[in-house]
Design a protein around this motif. Structure first.
Motif, PDB file in Angstrom:
ATOM      1  N   GLY A  41       0.786  -1.235   0.000  1.00 28.82           N
ATOM      2  CA  GLY A  41       0.000   0.000   0.000  1.00 28.82           C
ATOM      3  C   GLY A  41       0.812   1.276   0.000  1.00 28.82           C
ATOM      4  O   GLY A  41       0.333   2.309   0.466  1.00 28.82           O
ATOM      5  N   VAL A  42       2.048   1.222  -0.516  1.00 32.92           N
ATOM      6  CA  VAL A  42       2.889   2.420  -0.583  1.00 32.92           C
ATOM      7  C   VAL A  42       3.534   2.510  -1.959  1.00 32.92           C
ATOM      8  O   VAL A  42       3.567   1.543  -2.716  1.00 32.92           O
ATOM      9  CB  VAL A  42       3.981   2.441   0.511  1.00 32.92           C
ATOM     10  N   GLU A  43       4.066   3.689  -2.245  1.00 30.48           N
ATOM     11  CA  GLU A  43       4.779   3.932  -3.495  1.00 30.48           C
ATOM     12  C   GLU A  43       6.280   3.748  -3.275  1.00 30.48           C
ATOM     13  O   GLU A  43       6.745   3.806  -2.136  1.00 30.48           O
ATOM     14  CB  GLU A  43       4.494   5.353  -3.974  1.00 30.48           C
ATOM     15  N   PRO A  44       7.023   3.567  -4.364  1.00 30.29           N
ATOM     16  CA  PRO A  44       8.482   3.501  -4.218  1.00 30.29           C
ATOM     17  C   PRO A  44       9.002   4.740  -3.495  1.00 30.29           C
ATOM     18  O   PRO A  44       8.498   5.846  -3.690  1.00 30.29           O
ATOM     19  CB  PRO A  44       8.977   3.459  -5.668  1.00 30.29           C
ATOM     20  N   GLY A  45       9.990   4.531  -2.634  1.00 35.21           N
ATOM     21  CA  GLY A  45      10.550   5.621  -1.860  1.00 35.21           C
ATOM     22  C   GLY A  45       9.848   5.855  -0.538  1.00 35.21           C
ATOM     23  O   GLY A  45      10.271   6.688   0.249  1.00 35.21           O
ATOM     24  N   HIS A  46       8.771   5.113  -0.289  1.00 41.66           N
ATOM     25  CA  HIS A  46       8.012   5.257   0.948  1.00 41.66           C
ATOM     26  C   HIS A  46       8.008   3.955   1.754  1.00 41.66           C
ATOM     27  O   HIS A  46       7.261   3.819   2.716  1.00 41.66           O
ATOM     28  CB  HIS A  46       6.558   5.649   0.647  1.00 41.66           C
ATOM     29  N   VAL A  47       8.828   3.006   1.351  1.00 32.81           N
ATOM     30  CA  VAL A  47       8.808   1.665   1.940  1.00 32.81           C
ATOM     31  C   VAL A  47       9.512   1.644   3.290  1.00 32.81           C
ATOM     32  O   VAL A  47      10.573   2.233   3.465  1.00 32.81           O
ATOM     33  CB  VAL A  47       9.494   0.647   1.013  1.00 32.81           C
ATOM     34  N   SER A  48       8.905   0.957   4.238  1.00 34.16           N
ATOM     35  CA  SER A  48       9.545   0.635   5.516  1.00 34.16           C
ATOM     36  C   SER A  48       8.777  -0.528   6.122  1.00 34.16           C
ATOM     37  O   SER A  48       7.725  -0.926   5.620  1.00 34.16           O
ATOM     38  CB  SER A  48       9.554   1.839   6.466  1.00 34.16           C
ATOM     39  N   VAL A  49       9.287  -1.026   7.220  1.00 32.00           N
ATOM     40  CA  VAL A  49       8.619  -2.121   7.917  1.00 32.00           C
ATOM     41  C   VAL A  49       7.195  -1.735   8.308  1.00 32.00           C
ATOM     42  O   VAL A  49       6.307  -2.588   8.384  1.00 32.00           O
ATOM     43  CB  VAL A  49       9.448  -2.579   9.140  1.00 32.00           C
ATOM     44  N   LEU A  50       6.940  -0.450   8.522  1.00 34.11           N
ATOM     45  CA  LEU A  50       5.603  -0.007   8.931  1.00 34.11           C
ATOM     46  C   LEU A  50       4.555  -0.254   7.847  1.00 34.11           C
ATOM     47  O   LEU A  50       3.369  -0.344   8.145  1.00 34.11           O
ATOM     48  CB  LEU A  50       5.621   1.464   9.343  1.00 34.11           C
TER      49      LEU A  50
END
Length: 161
Positions: free
Chosen positions: A91-100
């Protein structure tokens, strides 16, 4: 969804640091963004057939040997997942990725892999589903978060080239 509200509902209240958009670790280096804790690189991976997905967290400066890692975990040829898959599963775009982003994987279709080199780290740098802020997630909070989302971390020695 406001991830900070969700975290607070789970009694996870990490510090939040606002900053300009950071799409990559190199962006943080260029902007000289200084934050305490452990910087991470987040790699969203898929197997050769696109049937299995994993989120790999490692040191921000580490190069990963995907061929060796593929053999190690027994998956057919690991590669980077597409932006479409990233949106579909996390549910995120590239550059916004994290474990959360695992909060969006309610079906537990994404495995969580943590580099053993992070075992002594703390205050892990995580985007709160947007790349204009960083959350400093303690190891205890990371464990509480993954327990809440149903993702059991696999700690493994991540090979470098």
């Amino acid at each position: 969804m406001d991830i900070m509200t969700r975290l607070a509902d789970w009694q996870i209240c990490p510090p939040l640091i606002e900053h300009p958009p950071l799409f990559t670790c190199d962006d943080a280096d260029r902007l000289l963004v200084e934050r305490p804790g452990t910087r991470l690189k987040n790699l969203f991976l898929r197997d050769n057939y696109g049937r299995r997905h994993a989120l790999l967290l490692t040191r921000s400066d580490k190069q990963v040997d995907l061929k060796a890692l593929s053999r190690q975990v027994g998956w057919s040829r690991l590669g980077f997942a597409s932006a479409d898959r990233l949106q579909r599963y996390l549910g995120v775009e590239p550059g916004h990725v994290s474990v959360l982003a695992l909060v969006n994987d309610s079906e537990q279709e994404v495995e969580l892999w943590l580099d053993q080199e992070l075992e002594n780290g703390d205050d892990f740098h995580c985007h709160p589903l947007r790349n204009t802020a960083t959350v400093l997630l303690s190891k205890v909070d990371l464990q509480a978060f993954t327990a809440r989302t149903g993702h059991t971390p696999l700690w493994l020695p991540v090979p470098a080239p």
